[in-house]
Structures are given as structure tokens and as C-alpha cells.
Design a protein around this motif. Sequence first.
Motif, PDB file in Angstrom:
ATOM      1  N   HIS A 103      75.279  43.596  35.267  1.00 39.77           N
ATOM      2  CA  HIS A 103      74.701  44.527  34.285  1.00 39.77           C
ATOM      3  C   HIS A 103      75.559  44.569  33.027  1.00 39.77           C
ATOM      4  CE1 HIS A 103      73.243  46.992  38.033  1.00 39.77           C
ATOM      5  NE2 HIS A 103      72.718  45.775  37.981  1.00 39.77           N
ATOM      6  N   GLY A 104      76.246  43.464  32.746  1.00 41.43           N
ATOM      7  CA  GLY A 104      77.165  43.464  31.618  1.00 41.43           C
ATOM      8  C   GLY A 104      76.900  42.376  30.601  1.00 41.43           C
ATOM      9  N   ALA A 105      75.699  41.799  30.628  1.00 36.47           N
ATOM     10  CA  ALA A 105      75.372  40.713  29.705  1.00 36.47           C
ATOM     11  C   ALA A 105      73.891  40.789  29.349  1.00 36.47           C
ATOM     12  CB  ALA A 105      75.697  39.360  30.340  1.00 36.47           C
ATOM     13  N   ASP A 106      73.504  39.990  28.367  1.00 38.42           N
ATOM     14  CA  ASP A 106      72.097  39.940  27.980  1.00 38.42           C
ATOM     15  C   ASP A 106      71.259  39.319  29.098  1.00 38.42           C
ATOM     16  OD1 ASP A 106      72.884  40.947  25.558  1.00 38.42           O
ATOM     17  OD2 ASP A 106      72.719  39.041  24.471  1.00 38.42           O
ATOM     18  N   VAL A 107      70.006  39.703  29.151  1.00 37.36           N
ATOM     19  CA  VAL A 107      69.061  39.097  30.086  1.00 37.36           C
ATOM     20  C   VAL A 107      68.796  37.660  29.640  1.00 37.36           C
ATOM     21  CG1 VAL A 107      66.741  39.254  31.074  1.00 37.36           C
ATOM     22  CG2 VAL A 107      67.999  41.350  30.492  1.00 37.36           C
ATOM     23  N   ILE A 108      68.802  36.729  30.585  1.00 39.34           N
ATOM     24  CA  ILE A 108      68.593  35.323  30.231  1.00 39.34           C
ATOM     25  C   ILE A 108      67.110  34.960  30.348  1.00 39.34           C
ATOM     26  CG2 ILE A 108      70.930  34.706  30.948  1.00 39.34           C
ATOM     27  CD1 ILE A 108      69.683  33.366  33.441  1.00 39.34           C
ATOM     28  N   ASP A 109      66.744  33.848  29.726  1.00 41.59           N
ATOM     29  CA  ASP A 109      65.334  33.446  29.663  1.00 41.59           C
ATOM     30  C   ASP A 109      64.668  33.309  31.031  1.00 41.59           C
ATOM     31  OD1 ASP A 109      65.342  33.507  26.922  1.00 41.59           O
ATOM     32  OD2 ASP A 109      65.633  31.343  26.671  1.00 41.59           O
ATOM     33  N   PRO A 110      65.319  32.703  32.046  1.00 44.10           N
ATOM     34  CA  PRO A 110      64.637  32.605  33.340  1.00 44.10           C
ATOM     35  C   PRO A 110      64.302  33.964  33.960  1.00 44.10           C
ATOM     36  CG  PRO A 110      66.450  31.047  33.243  1.00 44.10           C
ATOM     37  CD  PRO A 110      66.577  31.922  32.036  1.00 44.10           C
ATOM     38  N   VAL A 111      65.118  34.982  33.684  1.00 42.41           N
ATOM     39  CA  VAL A 111      64.827  36.313  34.222  1.00 42.41           C
ATOM     40  C   VAL A 111      63.693  36.963  33.429  1.00 42.41           C
ATOM     41  CG1 VAL A 111      65.791  38.583  34.789  1.00 42.41           C
ATOM     42  CG2 VAL A 111      67.180  36.530  35.086  1.00 42.41           C
ATOM     43  N   TRP A 112      63.650  36.722  32.118  1.00 40.69           N
ATOM     44  CA  TRP A 112      62.493  37.195  31.345  1.00 40.69           C
ATOM     45  C   TRP A 112      61.210  36.554  31.873  1.00 40.69           C
ATOM     46  CZ3 TRP A 112      63.019  41.437  28.986  1.00 40.69           C
ATOM     47  CH2 TRP A 112      64.136  41.755  28.202  1.00 40.69           C
ATOM     48  N   SER A 113      61.270  35.276  32.146  1.00 46.15           N
ATOM     49  CA  SER A 113      60.099  34.587  32.683  1.00 46.15           C
ATOM     50  C   SER A 113      59.694  35.158  34.035  1.00 46.15           C
ATOM     51  CB  SER A 113      60.394  33.087  32.813  1.00 46.15           C
ATOM     52  OG  SER A 113      59.318  32.410  33.412  1.00 46.15           O
ATOM     53  N   LEU A 114      60.697  35.502  34.844  1.00 50.01           N
ATOM     54  CA  LEU A 114      60.411  36.070  36.160  1.00 50.01           C
ATOM     55  C   LEU A 114      59.763  37.447  36.026  1.00 50.01           C
ATOM     56  CD1 LEU A 114      60.640  35.548  39.189  1.00 50.01           C
ATOM     57  CD2 LEU A 114      62.933  36.552  39.121  1.00 50.01           C
ATOM     58  N   LEU A 115      60.189  38.236  35.042  1.00 45.75           N
ATOM     59  CA  LEU A 115      59.539  39.529  34.804  1.00 45.75           C
ATOM     60  C   LEU A 115      58.073  39.321  34.436  1.00 45.75           C
ATOM     61  CD1 LEU A 115      59.743  42.645  34.447  1.00 45.75           C
ATOM     62  CD2 LEU A 115      60.247  42.201  32.029  1.00 45.75           C
ATOM     63  N   ASP A 116      57.815  38.358  33.579  1.00 45.57           N
ATOM     64  CA  ASP A 116      56.449  38.048  33.171  1.00 45.57           C
ATOM     65  C   ASP A 116      55.594  37.708  34.394  1.00 45.57           C
ATOM     66  OD1 ASP A 116      54.408  37.589  31.271  1.00 45.57           O
ATOM     67  OD2 ASP A 116      54.856  35.454  31.228  1.00 45.57           O
ATOM     68  N   GLN A 117      56.133  36.889  35.273  1.00 40.61           N
ATOM     69  CA  GLN A 117      55.404  36.506  36.481  1.00 40.61           C
ATOM     70  C   GLN A 117      55.260  37.693  37.440  1.00 40.61           C
ATOM     71  OE1 GLN A 117      56.475  32.245  37.855  1.00 40.61           O
ATOM     72  NE2 GLN A 117      58.176  32.826  36.523  1.00 40.61           N
ATOM     73  N   THR A 118      56.254  38.573  37.456  1.00 46.07           N
ATOM     74  CA  THR A 118      56.190  39.756  38.319  1.00 46.07           C
ATOM     75  C   THR A 118      55.064  40.684  37.882  1.00 46.07           C
ATOM     76  OG1 THR A 118      58.572  39.626  38.741  1.00 46.07           O
ATOM     77  CG2 THR A 118      57.495  41.718  39.216  1.00 46.07           C
ATOM     78  N   TYR A 119      54.938  40.904  36.572  1.00 47.23           N
ATOM     79  CA  TYR A 119      53.825  41.717  36.075  1.00 47.23           C
ATOM     80  C   TYR A 119      52.484  41.056  36.399  1.00 47.23           C
ATOM     81  CZ  TYR A 119      57.008  44.600  33.194  1.00 47.23           C
ATOM     82  OH  TYR A 119      57.978  45.458  32.743  1.00 47.23           O
ATOM     83  N   ASN A 120      52.450  39.749  36.344  1.00 45.23           N
ATOM     84  CA  ASN A 120      51.216  39.035  36.654  1.00 45.23           C
ATOM     85  C   ASN A 120      50.811  39.244  38.111  1.00 45.23           C
ATOM     86  OD1 ASN A 120      49.115  37.168  35.793  1.00 45.23           O
ATOM     87  ND2 ASN A 120      50.066  35.702  37.188  1.00 45.23           N
ATOM     88  N   ILE A 121      51.808  39.362  38.989  1.00 50.95           N
ATOM     89  CA  ILE A 121      51.548  39.528  40.421  1.00 50.95           C
ATOM     90  C   ILE A 121      51.272  40.988  40.775  1.00 50.95           C
ATOM     91  CG2 ILE A 121      52.598  39.362  42.725  1.00 50.95           C
ATOM     92  CD1 ILE A 121      54.220  36.932  41.550  1.00 50.95           C
ATOM     93  N   HIS A 122      52.109  41.893  40.287  1.00 51.59           N
ATOM     94  CA  HIS A 122      52.057  43.290  40.728  1.00 51.59           C
ATOM     95  C   HIS A 122      51.541  44.264  39.675  1.00 51.59           C
ATOM     96  CE1 HIS A 122      54.021  42.362  44.482  1.00 51.59           C
ATOM     97  NE2 HIS A 122      55.043  41.805  43.855  1.00 51.59           N
ATOM     98  N   GLY A 123      51.341  43.799  38.455  1.00 47.78           N
ATOM     99  CA  GLY A 123      50.942  44.702  37.393  1.00 47.78           C
ATOM    100  C   GLY A 123      52.151  45.348  36.728  1.00 47.78           C
ATOM    101  N   VAL A 124      51.884  46.086  35.670  1.00 47.05           N
ATOM    102  CA  VAL A 124      52.943  46.723  34.884  1.00 47.05           C
ATOM    103  C   VAL A 124      53.291  48.077  35.488  1.00 47.05           C
ATOM    104  CG1 VAL A 124      53.501  47.741  32.639  1.00 47.05           C
ATOM    105  CG2 VAL A 124      52.313  45.536  32.758  1.00 47.05           C
ATOM    106  N   VAL A 125      54.572  48.285  35.745  1.00 52.10           N
ATOM    107  CA  VAL A 125      55.087  49.584  36.185  1.00 52.10           C
ATOM    108  C   VAL A 125      56.281  49.931  35.292  1.00 52.10           C
ATOM    109  CG1 VAL A 125      54.341  49.212  38.579  1.00 52.10           C
ATOM    110  CG2 VAL A 125      56.685  48.625  37.899  1.00 52.10           C
ATOM    111  N   PRO A 126      56.738  51.186  35.304  1.00 52.92           N
ATOM    112  CA  PRO A 126      57.910  51.536  34.491  1.00 52.92           C
ATOM    113  C   PRO A 126      59.084  50.599  34.773  1.00 52.92           C
ATOM    114  CG  PRO A 126      56.897  53.516  35.374  1.00 52.92           C
ATOM    115  CD  PRO A 126      56.188  52.357  36.010  1.00 52.92           C
ATOM    116  N   THR A 127      59.689  50.107  33.702  1.00 55.21           N
ATOM    117  CA  THR A 127      60.746  49.094  33.817  1.00 55.21           C
ATOM    118  C   THR A 127      61.918  49.490  32.932  1.00 55.21           C
ATOM    119  OG1 THR A 127      59.070  47.383  34.196  1.00 55.21           O
ATOM    120  CG2 THR A 127      61.279  46.640  33.566  1.00 55.21           C
TER     121      THR A 127
END
Length: 282
Positions: A220-244
Motif C-alpha cells: 500500500h505504498g506505491a502507485d497502482v500498476i497497469d496490470p492491477v488496473w486491468s484486473l479491476l476493469d475485468q472484476t467490474y465486468n464480472i461482478h459489477g461496480v461496487v464501492p471501491t
Amino acid sequence: MNPGRLRVGLGFRRELIPALKTRVPEAIDFFEIAPENWIDLGGAAGRDLRAFTERYPFVCHGLSLSIGSPAPLDEVLLHKIRQFLDQHHILFYTEHLSYCSDDGHLYDLLPIPFTEEAVKYVAARVRRAQDILGQRIALENASFYLRAPITEMSEADFIRAVLTEADCDLHLDVNNVYVNSMNHGYDPVEFIRAMPTDRVVYMHMAGHHNEADNIIIDTHGADVIDPVWSLLDQTYNIHGVVPTLLERDFNIPPLDELMREVEHIGLIQSRHINASHVCAAS
């Protein structure tokens, strides 16, 4: 800030209070705090917290309940947390699906053995915690670096079993999924797909540290990297948008820099929400 919705949040850190007193950016819908860091806190910091919880939505993410510990459940702490939640009108409470204590505090989050016995043990403790708190809680999938010596099922199966047995919700930490997938060699998208959509109520995004070629540390001490941003995008696609929420606990940059990542979460959410509206209208 838009208190009428609850989509994108930021950890409420003392380092950020001076800037937040000047202006709470519109992109922040809510804040998150660890109750252990604020319970019984008086003085200027306590007054600052009260001033913000009276005006803005807050979520609590616990640090030390140690839900999987062999030590007795800390019911004194739970009663203090309930009082704190009520006092500050906290929206909901989450904790780590791990343990951090035995005879004393271990100052790290350790994995629970993925066994049927552990499922029943943890679920009973969660049910007791929910009874004391008077509300459902959400458990967060934790990052871990060594597997427990006794394993009867996968991490995903263990999480699903605990959620069902305890009848609680899931706090899905997307960065933790990525970290564990890299450290333990599994497909993060398949892991996320295996989570029960009806129990996913909250998400975390964070950065991590590459300790070596074959190990990543959740810091929790660095910027979010592109693969994790991509994973968030895919997570919303699977489960929908929830508070993040964007977690940043160390190496905290100025608020304006943090807002770029907060706004990026909102951008990804808006894209999915708009797409769902188009599909519904067609």
C-alpha cells in the motif's frame, strides 16, 4: 465530494487532513478508517475525525480482530468497535480473512489453513462478531507469502465456504488477488470469477513492491500498476461496480497526486455503468 452516492473512496490518513480541511475533492464519495487507530482518540485528531464523520460517509476496515486466530475472540474490542461505529455513523465494517495474534500480537497477517475445520472455526467467530456488532461484516481476501502447512482446498474454495457458513459478505481486494496470483502461480481472473457476486460488496485497490523476481509484497505504498488496473476493469465486468477504495498507507504523496488514482477508479466505474445502461436500453 458527493455524499449521495458511494462509489469511490480514499483512506482517511492524518497526513491528508490539512489538505482535506481546505477542500474535499468531488471525486471522493467516502472515506475509510481503521477503527483501532481512532478508538478512544481525543485531542485535535479526535475532533478532526468527528468533524469529518459528521459531514461525510465513512467505512471501517479493521486491522486486529484476528478472525482466524487460535486465541479467544477479542469481544472487548468488538464492543468498542460497535460503539465507535454507532458514534460515527459508519456505513459498514470489514476485516481481514486471516489472523495476526496468538499469545500476543504478531504484527502481520498470516494465512489460515484451508481446511473444513478452519471453515467452521472461522465462521463461528464471524457469526459471533456479527452478533456483537449488530450487523453483517465483510471479510477481505488477504495477501500471503507462505501457504499454511495443512491445505484441503483452494484459497477460492476456502473463501466461498467461509462466506456461506458465516453468512457474511466479501471485501474483494483486487491488488491482493494480483499479488497472490503472482506469488503462488494462479490465474487472477479465474480467481475473481470464482468469487460469489452476490456477496461482493466492497473492493480495494492498492500498490505493491517487487521484492524479487518471484515475490511481490503488498505494501500500500506505491502507485497502482497497469496490470492491477486491468484486473479491476475485468472484476467490474464480472461482478459489477461496487464501492471501491484506494489504499495508500505509506509513502503518501500530496492529495492532488492521489486524486489521479481516485479519479481513475471513477473513470473505470463510469465506463461500466454507462455500458450497462446502454445494454439495458437496447
